[in-house]
Design a protein around this motif. Structure first.
Motif, PDB file in Angstrom:
ATOM      1  N   ILE A  92     -37.403 -28.376 -60.827  1.00  0.00           N
ATOM      2  CA  ILE A  92     -38.262 -29.504 -60.476  1.00  0.00           C
ATOM      3  C   ILE A  92     -39.717 -29.054 -60.478  1.00  0.00           C
ATOM      4  N   ILE A  93     -40.554 -29.801 -61.182  1.00  0.00           N
ATOM      5  CA  ILE A  93     -41.996 -29.547 -61.203  1.00  0.00           C
ATOM      6  C   ILE A  93     -42.681 -30.762 -60.602  1.00  0.00           C
ATOM      7  N   THR A  94     -43.474 -30.543 -59.573  1.00  0.00           N
ATOM      8  CA  THR A  94     -44.216 -31.647 -58.965  1.00  0.00           C
ATOM      9  C   THR A  94     -45.714 -31.421 -59.145  1.00  0.00           C
ATOM     10  N   ILE A  95     -46.426 -32.462 -59.558  1.00  0.00           N
ATOM     11  CA  ILE A  95     -47.879 -32.343 -59.751  1.00  0.00           C
ATOM     12  C   ILE A  95     -48.641 -33.253 -58.792  1.00  0.00           C
ATOM     13  N   ALA A  96     -47.951 -33.757 -57.769  1.00  0.00           N
ATOM     14  CA  ALA A  96     -48.583 -34.700 -56.846  1.00  0.00           C
ATOM     15  C   ALA A  96     -49.408 -33.979 -55.786  1.00  0.00           C
ATOM     16  N   ALA A  97     -50.592 -34.469 -55.549  1.00  0.00           N
ATOM     17  CA  ALA A  97     -51.452 -33.909 -54.510  1.00  0.00           C
ATOM     18  C   ALA A  97     -50.821 -34.118 -53.137  1.00  0.00           C
ATOM     19  N   GLY A  98     -50.817 -33.053 -52.334  1.00  0.00           N
ATOM     20  CA  GLY A  98     -50.410 -33.167 -50.948  1.00  0.00           C
ATOM     21  C   GLY A  98     -48.923 -33.142 -50.674  1.00  0.00           C
ATOM     22  N   ILE A  99     -48.087 -33.089 -51.709  1.00  0.00           N
ATOM     23  CA  ILE A  99     -46.637 -33.085 -51.495  1.00  0.00           C
ATOM     24  C   ILE A  99     -46.140 -31.648 -51.551  1.00  0.00           C
ATOM     25  N   SER A 100     -45.643 -31.149 -50.444  1.00  0.00           N
ATOM     26  CA  SER A 100     -45.265 -29.739 -50.351  1.00  0.00           C
ATOM     27  C   SER A 100     -43.957 -29.450 -51.068  1.00  0.00           C
ATOM     28  N   ILE A 101     -43.763 -28.183 -51.383  1.00  0.00           N
ATOM     29  CA  ILE A 101     -42.505 -27.732 -51.971  1.00  0.00           C
ATOM     30  C   ILE A 101     -41.341 -28.061 -51.040  1.00  0.00           C
ATOM     31  N   ASN A 102     -41.528 -27.814 -49.763  1.00  0.00           N
ATOM     32  CA  ASN A 102     -40.442 -28.041 -48.800  1.00  0.00           C
ATOM     33  C   ASN A 102     -40.043 -29.508 -48.736  1.00  0.00           C
ATOM     34  N   THR A 103     -41.011 -30.407 -48.864  1.00  0.00           N
ATOM     35  CA  THR A 103     -40.697 -31.840 -48.864  1.00  0.00           C
ATOM     36  C   THR A 103     -39.771 -32.191 -50.015  1.00  0.00           C
TER      37      THR A 103
END
Length: 270
Positions: A92-103
């Motif tokens: 999973i790759i997330t590029i959203a500002a402010g969304i942590s890995i743990n979330t």
């Protein structure tokens, strides 16, 4: 070649896809796309990409899932992704500002997650992407992600504890630069300078100034002193900027940016 699902196909996703296609990391047949506005996917589908009917369908068909939707949409997207069989085995790759890995990991059954903060100059291959990973992401997977973003610019690896603060430095900051350029443009217009070539002149000045700073050994503050001759025109201009506390305003803006990133992460966790 990996099959990659993009959940959200806006400008940033387009820049990532363009870089990966251009570098040969992926071809259209290995792209699965999901967006609430299917027209955004048309140019890729016309060349062989797959348009999924849902977020879950896109993720189910892929080895790697790129979450390229706005942070505010994560509370809707993550529960749907969580229903996909084997989602915990997908990168999973997330590029959203402010969304942590743990979330993201907590919502997706401990899937391996890489968090990336790209910026809009990626659209022309001049991006700066800041990257961090969960401990369970393999070296091969992490290198794959870094290569994907290197295809559209430079990559810097940092610890996740710094990610919310770095947003104000590399990700949101092009807006500050555009605002500064626009202010100079408006100032030039206010003094009656002809419009033709004006914006190009200002952009070239900004590019040249940054290149000079990178090429030399002086700090930005030292370069200010070099340009500011005593009793000269620059000194008069700097007096106004200092009186208005331009530096303080930028620092305050950056703190506000970081505070908003932290708010977004709290909101995504409910």
């Amino acid at each position: 070649m990996r099959t990659i699902a993009f959940i959200g196909v806006g400008n940033m996703a387009g820049a990532i896809i363009g870089g990966m296609l251009g570098s040969g990391m992926v071809d259209h047949s290995h792209l699965v796309l999901s967006d609430c506005f299917p027209d955004k996917c048309a140019r890729y589908v016309d060349n062989g990409a797959t348009l999924a009917s849902s977020v879950a369908e896109a993720a189910a068909a892929a080895d790697c899932v790129v979450l390229s939707v706005k942070p505010q949409n994560f509370s809707e997207i993550l529960p749907e992704l969580a229903t996909v069989p084997g989602i915990n085995d997908k990168l999973i790759i997330t590029i959203a500002a402010g969304i942590s890995i743990n979330t993201v990991k907590s919502a997706l059954h401990d899937a391996p997650v890489v968090r990336v903060l790209p910026n809009t100059p990626m659209l022309i291959g001049q991006g700066v992407s800041v990257v961090c990973r969960a401990e369970d992401v393999s070296a091969a997977d992490f290198e794959f992600v870094c290569d994907a973003f290197r295809a559209s610019g430079r990559v810097h690896i940092i610890d996740e504890s710094e990610m919310n603060r770095i947003i104000s430095v590399t990700s949101s900051s092009p807006a500050y630069v555009f605002l500064f350029i626009n202010a100079i443009l408006e100032g030039a217009r206010a003094q009656g300078l002809p419009e033709e070539g004006l914006l190009d002149c200002i952009c070239d000045m900004v590019i040249g100034s940054a290149a000079l700073l990178k090429a030399g050994d002086l700090t930005p503050a030292e370069q200010v002193k070099v340009v500011t001759s005593k009793g000269g025109t620059t000194e008069r201009a700097m007096a106004v900027l200092n009186e208005r506390d331009m530096t303080g305003m930028v620092i305050d803006a950056m703190r506000a940016c970081t505070a908003r990133a932290e708010e977004l992460d709290r909101a995504s966790r409910g």
